[in-house]
Enzyme design. Structure first.
Site, PDB file in Angstrom:
ATOM      1  N   GLU A  40       0.975  -1.084   0.044  1.00 32.78           N
ATOM      2  CA  GLU A  40      -0.046   0.003   0.081  1.00 32.78           C
ATOM      3  C   GLU A  40       0.862   1.187  -0.071  1.00 32.78           C
ATOM      4  O   GLU A  40       1.708   1.377   0.990  1.00 32.78           O
ATOM      5  CB  GLU A  40      -0.712   0.036   1.273  1.00 32.78           C
ATOM      6  CG  GLU A  40      -2.168  -0.121   1.425  1.00 32.78           C
ATOM      7  CD  GLU A  40      -2.739   0.175   2.769  1.00 32.78           C
ATOM      8  OE1 GLU A  40      -2.677   1.129   3.235  1.00 32.78           O
ATOM      9  OE2 GLU A  40      -3.105  -1.077   3.407  1.00 32.78           O
ATOM     10  N   ARG A  44      -0.237   9.588   2.671  1.00 33.73           N
ATOM     11  CA  ARG A  44       0.047  10.789   3.811  1.00 33.73           C
ATOM     12  C   ARG A  44       1.348  11.658   3.554  1.00 33.73           C
ATOM     13  O   ARG A  44       1.844  12.315   4.490  1.00 33.73           O
ATOM     14  CB  ARG A  44       0.551   9.929   5.198  1.00 33.73           C
ATOM     15  CG  ARG A  44      -0.728   8.817   5.348  1.00 33.73           C
ATOM     16  CD  ARG A  44      -0.083   8.079   6.753  1.00 33.73           C
ATOM     17  NE  ARG A  44      -1.105   6.848   6.614  1.00 33.73           N
ATOM     18  CZ  ARG A  44      -0.893   5.831   7.519  1.00 33.73           C
ATOM     19  NH1 ARG A  44       0.208   6.078   8.377  1.00 33.73           N
ATOM     20  NH2 ARG A  44      -1.437   4.830   7.351  1.00 33.73           N
ATOM     21  N   THR A  68      -4.635   4.876   2.839  1.00 38.04           N
ATOM     22  CA  THR A  68      -5.081   6.408   3.448  1.00 38.04           C
ATOM     23  C   THR A  68      -5.864   6.953   2.573  1.00 38.04           C
ATOM     24  O   THR A  68      -5.602   8.086   2.517  1.00 38.04           O
ATOM     25  CB  THR A  68      -3.925   6.842   3.886  1.00 38.04           C
ATOM     26  OG1 THR A  68      -3.121   5.997   4.623  1.00 38.04           O
ATOM     27  CG2 THR A  68      -4.160   7.917   5.088  1.00 38.04           C
ATOM     28  N   LYS A 128     -11.119  -3.816   5.941  1.00 35.63           N
ATOM     29  CA  LYS A 128      -9.945  -3.675   6.622  1.00 35.63           C
ATOM     30  C   LYS A 128     -10.656  -3.597   8.133  1.00 35.63           C
ATOM     31  O   LYS A 128     -11.642  -3.080   8.462  1.00 35.63           O
ATOM     32  CB  LYS A 128      -9.316  -2.307   6.243  1.00 35.63           C
ATOM     33  CG  LYS A 128      -8.293  -1.951   7.189  1.00 35.63           C
ATOM     34  CD  LYS A 128      -7.623  -0.721   6.501  1.00 35.63           C
ATOM     35  CE  LYS A 128      -6.954   0.093   7.332  1.00 35.63           C
ATOM     36  NZ  LYS A 128      -5.909   1.040   6.802  1.00 35.63           N
TER      37      LYS A 128
HETATM   38  C1  3PG Z   1      -2.869   2.003   8.386  1.00 37.64           C
HETATM   39  O1  3PG Z   1      -2.852   3.022   7.622  1.00 37.64           O
HETATM   40  O2  3PG Z   1      -3.302   0.833   7.722  1.00 37.64           O
HETATM   41  C2  3PG Z   1      -2.234   2.015   9.500  1.00 37.64           C
HETATM   42  O3  3PG Z   1      -1.722   3.375  10.089  1.00 37.64           O
HETATM   43  C3  3PG Z   1      -1.389   1.041   9.851  1.00 37.64           C
HETATM   44  O4  3PG Z   1      -1.218   0.989  11.231  1.00 37.64           O
HETATM   45  P1  3PG Z   1       0.413   0.455  11.769  1.00 37.64           P
HETATM   46  O5  3PG Z   1       1.045   1.874  11.549  1.00 37.64           O
HETATM   47  O6  3PG Z   1       0.083   0.363  13.335  1.00 37.64           O
HETATM   48  O7  3PG Z   1       1.002  -0.663  11.434  1.00 37.64           O
END
Ligand code: 3PG
Length: 211
Positions: A40, A44, A68, A128
């Site tokens: 992914e 961000r 995201t 998810k």
């Molecule tokens: C995401 O966007 O899926 C999460 O921020 C991932 O979470 P993590 O940083 O705890 O792995």
């Protein structure tokens, strides 16, 4: 092979976060070198779209989706820049309809029964589960899976080498995602060997958990 099948055989999805497309490419290559096949690229940073395009074009060994993704507009932009699937932290009807219209899988974030039910009634078969560890971890996931019998889940948020096997052992789990595979300090230091080692470790945990 479609993305869902690919994820069931390769059930660990790393996050790639970069503000420089060259870094996104190096990170993705390092993850692929460790045996991971699906990533992914997360929205961000201001250059996330360029990062996505670079990974899609320059790292054919990695299937890149967009993570995201917060809006229908972002979903369209992601698909215009080579995303093969869409991941969202929450469940947004606009994001889901863009993905459906354009024929790509979408994995929206859900945490409650109402959200999973809404996703079910939008015609989705995989969501998810986010943030997985805070939302109750494996016991919560099992409780959701017991009522949504056809739904597959992608736990993300707090997944680590310490709990990855437990999540993957739940039959309703399609794959797990997370940022532990691409630590910010390793990316900043250009320590891509460390990323390859983390990827290889996760592949081995998944192999053992899934048989
Ligand atoms: C995401 O966007 O899926 C999460 O921020 C991932 O979470 P993590 O940083 O705890 O792995």
């Amino acid at each position: 092979m479609n993305i869902t099948e690919l994820l069931s055989k390769n059930p660990v999805v790393p996050l790639v976060q970069a503000d420089d497309p060259a870094i996104a490419v190096e990170t993705s290559r390092a993850l692929a070198a460790g045996g991971l096949k699906v990533a992914e690229v997360v929205f961000r940073t201001d250059r996330a779209l360029e990062c996505l395009r670079a990974v899609a074009d320059e790292v054919p060994e990695m299937i890149a989706g967009a993570g995201t993704v917060l809006s229908a507009e972002q979903a369209n932009a992601a698909l215009d820049h080579g995303a093969k699937f869409i991941v969202s932290p929450g469940l947004d009807d606009g994001v889901v309809s863009v993905a459906k219209e354009r024929g790509v899988p979408v994995y929206p974030g859900t945490m409650t029964p109402s959200e999973v039910q809404h996703a079910f009634n939008l015609g989705l078969d995989t969501v998810k589960f986010f943030p997985a560890s805070i939302a109750g971890g494996v016991p919560a996931l099992k409780a959701l899976a017991s009522v949504f019998r056809t739904m597959k889940f992608m736990p993300t948020g707090g997944v680590s080498p310490g709990n990855l096997a437990d999540f993957l052992a739940v039959p309703a789990v399609l794959a797990c995602g997370g940022s532990w595979l691409t630590p910010k300090d390793a990316v900043a230091a250009g320590d891509f060997d460390a990323i390859t080692a983390l990827a290889a470790e996760a592949v081995e945990i998944a192999r053992k958990a899934r048989g």
